[in-house]
Write an enzyme that holds these catalytic residues in place. Structure first.
Site, PDB file in Angstrom:
ATOM      1  CG  HIS A 241      -9.877  -1.017  -8.091  1.00 16.61           C
ATOM      2  ND1 HIS A 241     -11.658  -1.301  -7.736  1.00 16.61           N
ATOM      3  CD2 HIS A 241      -8.938  -2.369  -7.584  1.00 16.61           C
ATOM      4  CE1 HIS A 241     -11.337  -2.505  -7.043  1.00 16.61           C
ATOM      5  NE2 HIS A 241     -10.239  -2.637  -6.834  1.00 16.61           N
TER       6      HIS A 241
HETATM    7  O1  RIB Z   1      -9.840   0.057  -4.014  1.00 15.04           O
HETATM    8  C1  RIB Z   1      -8.292   0.000  -4.518  1.00 15.04           C
HETATM    9  C2  RIB Z   1      -7.169   0.601  -4.419  1.00 15.04           C
HETATM   10  O2  RIB Z   1      -6.186   0.794  -3.595  1.00 15.04           O
HETATM   11  C3  RIB Z   1      -6.531   0.949  -6.029  1.00 15.04           C
HETATM   12  O3  RIB Z   1      -6.204   2.241  -5.551  1.00 15.04           O
HETATM   13  C4  RIB Z   1      -5.709   0.104  -5.112  1.00 15.04           C
HETATM   14  O4  RIB Z   1      -4.341   0.704  -6.451  1.00 15.04           O
HETATM   15  C5  RIB Z   1      -5.835   0.405  -4.161  1.00 15.04           C
HETATM   16  O5  RIB Z   1      -5.078   1.247  -3.872  1.00 15.04           O
END
Ligand code: RIB
Ligand code: CA
Length: 312
Positions: A241
């Site tokens: 992500h």
């Molecule tokens: O949904 C993914 C996000 O949530 C990313 O930033 C991960 O690190 C968590 O914070």
């Protein structure tokens, strides 16, 4: 032209890869790393950020602790994904560097005001509590920022912490609502694009093959954090992500998106934290964000490996 950036983050293995990539990139001046409660409580996100600047040999970059809870909600964390430390996987030494004394929200405000208008980019990788507090305390910074590039939200990919919400927005939907209504220029890297960036075994092995400390640590991080997502999604790896934010700042050309209206659900218990993106323009709501829907995964992972390979 070197870009001035400030991270706001809840490291978290994926945050770690985003931060390490930026610390290795000469195009970016990382002015500071502000930590927020999210994946794990604030003390752990701050400790992990300090571990990362030491791993990268960049203790010149200050770490500033920010908010330890959402604006009004009870903190929801994600140790089930990231482990108790939030950075399970590699064995990283306890940090010897202390965090800076200034509160992270005050650092954000002071730094944006101290630089020429339009020259600071906030790279937000966690719940938006700090960014919302900074805007609420100093509304002028919204227009002074170049932009906010954030990982969060979901539309075509629906939710990951509930059927309708992505974790960062879900944890503090009131903060997200403030940020999206602030008038700041915003680019969103939602699950729609991050779910195309799959850390397959070959891509993780490429980090290990760098044969440097950072590459080995990144491989160990991703091998740990992908275990949960691999079971959850049944894919050949986990979505990566937060590094989408760093990659977008470094190479926006590998991504595609469009300007849309985004509203945040804060009233419903069923759909709390849902990002309602008017992707097809069916309303006359003002366009307040660039919504990134897709990207070139091979170019993405090549960029990350190239930069991580530059670290000690
Ligand atoms: O949904 C993914 C996000 O949530 C990313 O930033 C991960 O690190 C968590 O914070
Ligand atoms: Ca994060």
């Amino acid at each position: 032209m070197v870009q001035n950036v400030i991270f706001d983050t809840d490291p978290g293995q994926d945050d770690a890869v985003a931060i390490l990539t930026a610390l290795a990139s000469r195009e970016l001046a990382v002015l500071g790393i502000v930590t927020v409660a999210g994946n794990i409580p604030l003390a752990a996100t701050t400790r992990n950020a300090l571990k990362l600047v030491e791993l990268a040999g960049r203790t010149d970059v200050g770490v500033y602790a920010g908010a330890d809870r959402p604006l009004s909600r009870t903190l929801v964390t994600a140790e089930h994904v990231h482990g108790e430390s939030g950075l399970d996987g590699p064995e990283l030494p306890a940090p010897s560097t202390p965090p800076r004394a200034q509160h992270g929200v005050d650092f954000l405000i002071e730094t944006v005001r101290a630089h020429p208008e339009g020259t600071i980019r906030i790279m937000a990788l966690g719940p938006l509590t700090n960014v919302a507090l900074a805007i609420a305390k100093a509304p002028d910074i919204a227009a002074r920022l170049k932009d906010i590039v954030l990982m969060g939200g979901a539309y075509f990919e629906v939710g990951n912490i509930t059927p309708t919400a992505e974790f960062n927005i879900y944890v503090d939907p009131e903060a997200a609502r403030i940020v999206f209504a602030s008038g700041a220029k915003i680019t969103v890297l939602p699950l729609d694009v991050t779910h195309r960036m799959i850390s397959t075994p070959a891509r993780i092995d490429a980090f290990a093959a760098l044969s440097n400390r950072a590459g080995e640590a990144v491989a160990a991080m991703l091998r740990f954090s992908e275990a949960f997502d691999r079971r959850k999604y049944g894919w050949d790896g986990a979505p990566l992500h937060d590094p989408c934010v760093t990659a977008y700042v470094l190479a926006p050309e590998i991504f595609e998106g469009r300007s849309v209206n985004v509203e945040i659900e804060t009233g419903s218990s069923l759909t709390r934290g849902m990002t309602v993106a008017d992707y097809w323009g069916v309303t006359d709501r003002p366009k307040n964000a660039i919504w990134i829907r897709s990207g070139d995964a091979d170019a993405f992972f090549s960029l990350l490996a190239d930069r991580i390979g530059r670290l000690p």
